[in-house]
Design a protein around this motif. Structure first.
Motif, PDB file in Angstrom:
ATOM      1  N   HIS A 173      29.279  47.049  20.080  1.00  0.00           N
ATOM      2  CA  HIS A 173      29.738  46.019  21.019  1.00  0.00           C
ATOM      3  C   HIS A 173      28.511  45.355  21.622  1.00  0.00           C
ATOM      4  CE1 HIS A 173      33.951  47.004  20.747  1.00  0.00           C
ATOM      5  NE2 HIS A 173      33.625  48.290  20.812  1.00  0.00           N
ATOM      6  N   VAL A 211      35.273  40.354  14.831  1.00  0.00           N
ATOM      7  CA  VAL A 211      35.814  39.956  16.130  1.00  0.00           C
ATOM      8  C   VAL A 211      37.049  40.791  16.461  1.00  0.00           C
ATOM      9  CG1 VAL A 211      34.945  37.586  16.072  1.00  0.00           C
ATOM     10  CG2 VAL A 211      37.165  38.122  15.051  1.00  0.00           C
ATOM     11  N   SER A 212      37.370  40.796  17.740  1.00  0.00           N
ATOM     12  CA  SER A 212      38.590  41.468  18.187  1.00  0.00           C
ATOM     13  C   SER A 212      39.273  40.605  19.236  1.00  0.00           C
ATOM     14  CB  SER A 212      38.268  42.846  18.773  1.00  0.00           C
ATOM     15  OG  SER A 212      37.556  42.709  19.981  1.00  0.00           O
ATOM     16  N   THR A 213      40.557  40.811  19.359  1.00  0.00           N
ATOM     17  CA  THR A 213      41.333  40.166  20.406  1.00  0.00           C
ATOM     18  C   THR A 213      42.574  41.006  20.641  1.00  0.00           C
ATOM     19  OG1 THR A 213      42.186  38.020  21.176  1.00  0.00           O
ATOM     20  CG2 THR A 213      42.766  38.672  18.919  1.00  0.00           C
ATOM     21  N   ASN A 214      43.339  40.669  21.643  1.00  0.00           N
ATOM     22  CA  ASN A 214      44.575  41.375  21.936  1.00  0.00           C
ATOM     23  C   ASN A 214      45.590  41.029  20.839  1.00  0.00           C
ATOM     24  OD1 ASN A 214      47.040  42.278  22.837  1.00  0.00           O
ATOM     25  ND2 ASN A 214      46.797  41.476  24.909  1.00  0.00           N
ATOM     26  N   SER A 257      32.998  35.681  22.561  1.00  0.00           N
ATOM     27  CA  SER A 257      31.544  35.841  22.465  1.00  0.00           C
ATOM     28  C   SER A 257      31.029  35.664  21.037  1.00  0.00           C
ATOM     29  CB  SER A 257      31.104  37.185  23.037  1.00  0.00           C
ATOM     30  OG  SER A 257      31.718  38.242  22.336  1.00  0.00           O
ATOM     31  N   GLU A 304      39.152  46.759  16.372  1.00  0.00           N
ATOM     32  CA  GLU A 304      39.794  47.073  17.648  1.00  0.00           C
ATOM     33  C   GLU A 304      41.260  46.660  17.645  1.00  0.00           C
ATOM     34  OE1 GLU A 304      38.218  48.934  19.587  1.00  0.00           O
ATOM     35  OE2 GLU A 304      36.118  48.375  19.732  1.00  0.00           O
ATOM     36  N   TYR A 356      45.686  47.578  20.543  1.00  0.00           N
ATOM     37  CA  TYR A 356      46.285  47.259  21.830  1.00  0.00           C
ATOM     38  C   TYR A 356      47.725  47.740  21.921  1.00  0.00           C
ATOM     39  CZ  TYR A 356      42.275  44.404  23.072  1.00  0.00           C
ATOM     40  OH  TYR A 356      41.025  43.977  23.384  1.00  0.00           O
ATOM     41  N   ARG A 370      34.255  40.275  21.058  1.00  0.00           N
ATOM     42  CA  ARG A 370      35.497  39.615  21.460  1.00  0.00           C
ATOM     43  C   ARG A 370      35.414  38.171  20.979  1.00  0.00           C
ATOM     44  NH1 ARG A 370      34.787  42.710  26.501  1.00  0.00           N
ATOM     45  NH2 ARG A 370      36.364  44.342  26.440  1.00  0.00           N
ATOM     46  N   LEU A 371      36.568  37.564  20.770  1.00  0.00           N
ATOM     47  CA  LEU A 371      36.578  36.197  20.261  1.00  0.00           C
ATOM     48  C   LEU A 371      35.712  35.259  21.098  1.00  0.00           C
ATOM     49  CD1 LEU A 371      40.287  35.562  19.223  1.00  0.00           C
ATOM     50  CD2 LEU A 371      38.264  35.617  17.751  1.00  0.00           C
TER      51      LEU A 371
END
Ligand SMILES: [Zn+2]
Length: 138
Positions: free
Chosen positions: A43, A91-94, A71, A117, A120, A68-69
């Protein structure tokens, strides 16, 4: 998830480069882990210096950034500044958000090598999670 031949070959080049680094090292005990290590779940920190300090401190030679998206632009900059230390990113997101699949698809098309990731509070055998695993037309 699918990948292109180009991306697969790029990944293999990274692995080959790490093996060359290891084989050309005059002192293979110089690697704290016994061989070159790429952190594949890193990360990113806010600055390039903090990222370099972290991988140096962990005994790794490089890191695959998991951002995260929001960044993604930062990690692309880190990759341009230190390509040998940061060869790629995901990338990751919810994933429970209604537009998650569209956002992650767009991120991969914009250069991300994948996503991570996916955790969620979604059951791994749920239709929502399965939707992320279906191949998509390019
Ligand atoms: Zn993580």
């Amino acid at each position: 998830m699918s990948t292109s031949r180009r991306r697969f070959l790029a990944s293999m080049v990274s692995v080959a480069a790490a093996r060359v680094l290891w084989s050309e090292s005059p002192d293979q005990t110089a690697f704290p882990w016994g061989a070159p290590v790429i952190d594949c779940h890193f990360h990113p920190r806010p600055t390039l210096e903090a990222n370099l300090a972290h991988i140096d401190g962990s005994g790794c030679q490089a890191a695959y950034l998991l951002a995260r998206l929001g960044s993604a632009d930062d990690v692309k900059r880190f990759m341009q500044q230190e390509p040998s230390h940061f060869p790629g990113y995901s990338v990751s997101t919810n994933v429970t958000a209604a537009d998650a699949i569209a956002l992650l698809t767009a991120a991969v098309k914009a250069g991300a090598h994948g996503f991570g990731e996916v955790k969620y509070h979604v059951a791994c055998d749920s239709p929502r999670c399965a939707a992320f695993m279906r191949p998509r037309p390019s």
